[in-house]
Design a protein around this motif. Sequence first.
Motif, short mmCIF file in Angstrom:
data_model
loop_
_atom_site.label_atom_id
_atom_site.label_comp_id
_atom_site.label_asym_id
_atom_site.label_seq_id
_atom_site.Cartn_x
_atom_site.Cartn_y
_atom_site.Cartn_z
N ALA A 63 8.12 -15.00 -8.55
CA ALA A 63 8.54 -14.42 -7.26
C ALA A 63 8.86 -12.94 -7.44
CB ALA A 63 9.76 -15.16 -6.72
N SER A 64 8.38 -12.15 -6.50
CA SER A 64 8.70 -10.72 -6.52
C SER A 64 9.81 -10.44 -5.52
CB SER A 64 7.45 -9.90 -6.13
OG SER A 64 7.21 -9.99 -4.74
N GLY A 65 10.49 -9.33 -5.69
CA GLY A 65 11.42 -8.86 -4.69
C GLY A 65 10.65 -8.14 -3.59
N TRP A 66 11.37 -7.65 -2.60
CA TRP A 66 10.72 -6.90 -1.53
C TRP A 66 10.18 -5.60 -2.11
CZ3 TRP A 66 9.75 -9.18 2.93
CH2 TRP A 66 10.52 -10.29 3.30
N HIS A 67 8.93 -5.29 -1.77
CA HIS A 67 8.31 -4.06 -2.27
C HIS A 67 7.19 -3.63 -1.34
CE1 HIS A 67 5.76 -7.33 -3.75
NE2 HIS A 67 4.76 -6.44 -3.80
N ARG A 68 6.88 -2.34 -1.38
CA ARG A 68 5.75 -1.80 -0.62
C ARG A 68 4.51 -1.81 -1.51
NH1 ARG A 68 9.82 2.34 0.58
NH2 ARG A 68 9.03 3.37 -1.27
N ALA A 69 3.37 -1.82 -0.88
CA ALA A 69 2.12 -1.64 -1.63
C ALA A 69 2.10 -0.20 -2.13
CB ALA A 69 0.93 -1.91 -0.72
N PRO A 70 1.72 0.02 -3.40
CA PRO A 70 1.71 1.38 -3.94
C PRO A 70 0.62 2.25 -3.31
CG PRO A 70 0.78 -0.16 -5.51
CD PRO A 70 1.33 -0.98 -4.38
N CYS A 71 -0.39 1.61 -2.76
CA CYS A 71 -1.48 2.27 -2.05
C CYS A 71 -2.17 1.17 -1.23
CB CYS A 71 -2.47 2.92 -3.03
SG CYS A 71 -3.29 1.73 -4.11
N ARG A 72 -3.07 1.55 -0.33
CA ARG A 72 -3.84 0.53 0.36
C ARG A 72 -4.70 -0.18 -0.68
NH1 ARG A 72 -7.54 2.95 3.07
NH2 ARG A 72 -8.32 1.08 4.02
N GLN A 73 -4.57 -1.49 -0.74
CA GLN A 73 -5.33 -2.23 -1.74
C GLN A 73 -5.67 -3.63 -1.27
OE1 GLN A 73 -2.87 -2.14 -5.22
NE2 GLN A 73 -1.31 -3.46 -4.38
N TYR A 74 -6.85 -4.06 -1.65
CA TYR A 74 -7.22 -5.45 -1.44
C TYR A 74 -6.65 -6.26 -2.59
CZ TYR A 74 -10.57 -4.13 2.16
OH TYR A 74 -11.15 -3.65 3.30
N VAL A 75 -6.11 -7.42 -2.27
CA VAL A 75 -5.65 -8.36 -3.28
C VAL A 75 -6.50 -9.62 -3.09
CG1 VAL A 75 -3.72 -9.68 -4.21
CG2 VAL A 75 -3.31 -7.42 -3.17
N HIS A 110 6.95 -6.15 1.63
CA HIS A 110 6.73 -7.59 1.67
C HIS A 110 7.16 -8.18 0.33
CE1 HIS A 110 3.21 -5.84 -0.32
NE2 HIS A 110 3.15 -6.98 -1.00
N ARG A 111 7.11 -9.50 0.23
CA ARG A 111 7.34 -10.13 -1.06
C ARG A 111 6.31 -11.24 -1.26
NH1 ARG A 111 13.27 -12.91 -0.24
NH2 ARG A 111 12.74 -14.22 1.53
N ALA A 112 6.15 -11.61 -2.52
CA ALA A 112 5.13 -12.61 -2.86
C ALA A 112 5.72 -13.65 -3.79
CB ALA A 112 3.94 -11.93 -3.53
N THR A 113 5.25 -14.87 -3.66
CA THR A 113 5.69 -15.98 -4.50
C THR A 113 4.46 -16.76 -4.94
OG1 THR A 113 7.70 -16.18 -3.17
CG2 THR A 113 7.15 -18.03 -4.59
N VAL A 114 4.40 -17.09 -6.22
CA VAL A 114 3.34 -17.96 -6.72
C VAL A 114 3.78 -19.39 -6.43
CG1 VAL A 114 2.07 -18.74 -8.74
CG2 VAL A 114 2.63 -16.31 -8.48
N ALA A 115 2.90 -20.16 -5.79
CA ALA A 115 3.26 -21.50 -5.34
C ALA A 115 3.67 -22.40 -6.50
CB ALA A 115 2.11 -22.12 -4.55
#
Length: 129
Positions: A63-75, A110-115
Amino acid sequence: MSAEDLFQISRCETDEMGGSRLVETVMTMRSAGLVEGEAALLASAPERAVAATFVEVPAEASASGWHRAPCRQYVVVLSGQIEIEARDGSTRCLGPGDVILAADTEGSGHRATVAEGRARLLFVSLADD
Protein backbone atom coordinates in the motif's frame (compact mmCIF):
# COMPACT_ATOMS: atom_id res chain seq x y z
CA MET A 1 -17.04 3.93 -35.12
CA SER A 2 -17.52 0.49 -33.60
CA ALA A 3 -16.79 -0.59 -30.03
CA GLU A 4 -13.73 -2.43 -31.37
CA ASP A 5 -12.28 0.94 -32.43
CA LEU A 6 -12.23 2.21 -28.84
CA PHE A 7 -9.87 1.27 -26.01
CA GLN A 8 -11.28 2.17 -22.58
CA ILE A 9 -8.90 3.24 -19.83
CA SER A 10 -9.19 4.98 -16.48
CA ARG A 11 -7.70 8.42 -15.87
CA CYS A 12 -6.75 9.84 -12.47
CA GLU A 13 -6.91 13.63 -12.67
CA THR A 14 -6.80 16.61 -10.34
CA ASP A 15 -10.24 18.06 -9.66
CA GLU A 16 -11.23 21.71 -9.19
CA MET A 17 -10.74 21.50 -5.41
CA GLY A 18 -7.16 20.19 -5.62
CA GLY A 19 -8.19 16.61 -4.88
CA SER A 20 -8.35 13.82 -7.40
CA ARG A 21 -10.99 11.83 -9.23
CA LEU A 22 -11.09 8.76 -11.45
CA VAL A 23 -12.88 9.00 -14.78
CA GLU A 24 -13.33 6.59 -17.65
CA THR A 25 -12.00 7.71 -21.00
CA VAL A 26 -11.50 6.09 -24.37
CA MET A 27 -8.62 6.07 -26.79
CA THR A 28 -9.69 5.95 -30.41
CA MET A 29 -8.05 3.15 -32.35
CA ARG A 30 -7.51 3.45 -36.09
CA SER A 31 -6.51 0.92 -38.71
CA ALA A 32 -2.74 0.94 -39.06
CA GLY A 33 -0.59 -1.08 -41.42
CA LEU A 34 2.34 -1.52 -39.05
CA VAL A 35 3.95 -4.44 -40.88
CA GLU A 36 4.12 -4.32 -44.67
CA GLY A 37 2.24 -7.18 -46.28
CA GLU A 38 0.39 -8.09 -43.07
CA ALA A 39 -3.21 -7.38 -42.10
CA ALA A 40 -3.81 -3.94 -40.61
CA LEU A 41 -3.91 -3.66 -36.83
CA LEU A 42 -5.78 -1.18 -34.67
CA ALA A 43 -3.54 1.45 -33.05
CA SER A 44 -3.96 4.64 -31.06
CA ALA A 45 -2.33 7.90 -32.09
CA PRO A 46 1.34 7.92 -31.06
CA GLU A 47 2.33 9.79 -27.92
CA ARG A 48 5.84 10.89 -27.09
CA ALA A 49 7.27 8.98 -24.14
CA VAL A 50 10.43 9.93 -22.28
CA ALA A 51 10.92 6.85 -20.10
CA ALA A 52 9.62 3.36 -19.44
CA THR A 53 10.11 1.76 -16.05
CA PHE A 54 9.22 -1.78 -14.98
CA VAL A 55 8.23 -1.98 -11.30
CA GLU A 56 7.59 -4.96 -9.05
CA VAL A 57 5.64 -4.21 -5.90
CA PRO A 58 6.48 -6.87 -3.29
CA ALA A 59 3.88 -8.08 -0.81
CA GLU A 60 5.45 -6.13 2.08
CA ALA A 61 5.03 -2.84 0.16
CA SER A 62 1.42 -3.47 -0.79
CA ALA A 63 0.00 0.00 0.00
CA SER A 64 1.20 3.48 -0.85
CA GLY A 65 0.38 6.70 0.94
CA TRP A 66 -1.33 9.58 -0.83
CA HIS A 67 0.90 10.88 -3.63
CA ARG A 68 0.77 12.75 -6.91
CA ALA A 69 1.95 11.33 -10.20
CA PRO A 70 5.49 12.66 -10.81
CA CYS A 71 4.51 13.31 -14.44
CA ARG A 72 1.71 12.27 -16.78
CA GLN A 73 2.24 8.55 -17.13
CA TYR A 74 0.49 5.43 -18.25
CA VAL A 75 0.51 2.62 -15.71
CA VAL A 76 0.01 -0.81 -17.27
CA VAL A 77 -0.70 -3.75 -14.98
CA LEU A 78 1.36 -6.71 -16.15
CA SER A 79 0.49 -9.12 -13.32
CA GLY A 80 -1.35 -9.03 -10.03
CA GLN A 81 -4.15 -6.66 -9.11
CA ILE A 82 -4.04 -3.11 -7.82
CA GLU A 83 -6.70 -0.78 -6.52
CA ILE A 84 -6.39 2.95 -7.15
CA GLU A 85 -8.28 5.35 -4.87
CA ALA A 86 -8.84 9.03 -5.62
CA ARG A 87 -9.53 11.70 -2.97
CA ASP A 88 -13.20 11.85 -3.99
CA GLY A 89 -13.54 8.22 -2.85
CA SER A 90 -13.76 6.70 -6.33
CA THR A 91 -11.78 3.49 -6.82
CA ARG A 92 -10.75 1.24 -9.69
CA CYS A 93 -9.53 -2.35 -9.47
CA LEU A 94 -7.05 -3.05 -12.24
CA GLY A 95 -5.71 -6.41 -13.36
CA PRO A 96 -3.39 -7.69 -16.08
CA GLY A 97 -3.78 -5.69 -19.28
CA ASP A 98 -5.58 -2.77 -17.63
CA VAL A 99 -4.23 0.75 -18.11
CA ILE A 100 -4.63 3.94 -16.11
CA LEU A 101 -3.38 7.37 -17.10
CA ALA A 102 -2.00 8.98 -13.94
CA ALA A 103 -2.43 12.69 -14.70
CA ASP A 104 -2.91 14.06 -11.18
CA THR A 105 0.44 15.88 -11.11
CA GLU A 106 -0.97 18.63 -8.87
CA GLY A 107 -3.19 18.59 -5.80
CA SER A 108 -3.38 15.90 -3.15
CA GLY A 109 -3.00 12.87 -5.41
CA HIS A 110 -4.17 9.28 -5.13
CA ARG A 111 -3.13 6.08 -3.40
CA ALA A 112 -2.67 2.52 -4.56
CA THR A 113 -2.98 -0.88 -2.92
CA VAL A 114 -1.91 -4.27 -4.24
CA ALA A 115 -4.87 -6.61 -3.79
CA GLU A 116 -2.83 -9.65 -2.72
CA GLY A 117 0.69 -10.85 -3.15
CA ARG A 118 2.74 -8.77 -5.53
CA ALA A 119 2.14 -6.85 -8.73
CA ARG A 120 4.26 -6.05 -11.76
CA LEU A 121 3.65 -2.73 -13.47
CA LEU A 122 4.96 -0.79 -16.43
CA PHE A 123 5.17 3.00 -16.04
CA VAL A 124 5.41 4.94 -19.32
CA SER A 125 6.28 8.58 -18.63
CA LEU A 126 4.87 10.95 -21.23
CA ALA A 127 6.59 14.02 -22.62
CA ASP A 128 5.28 17.46 -21.66
CA ASP A 129 4.09 18.83 -25.00
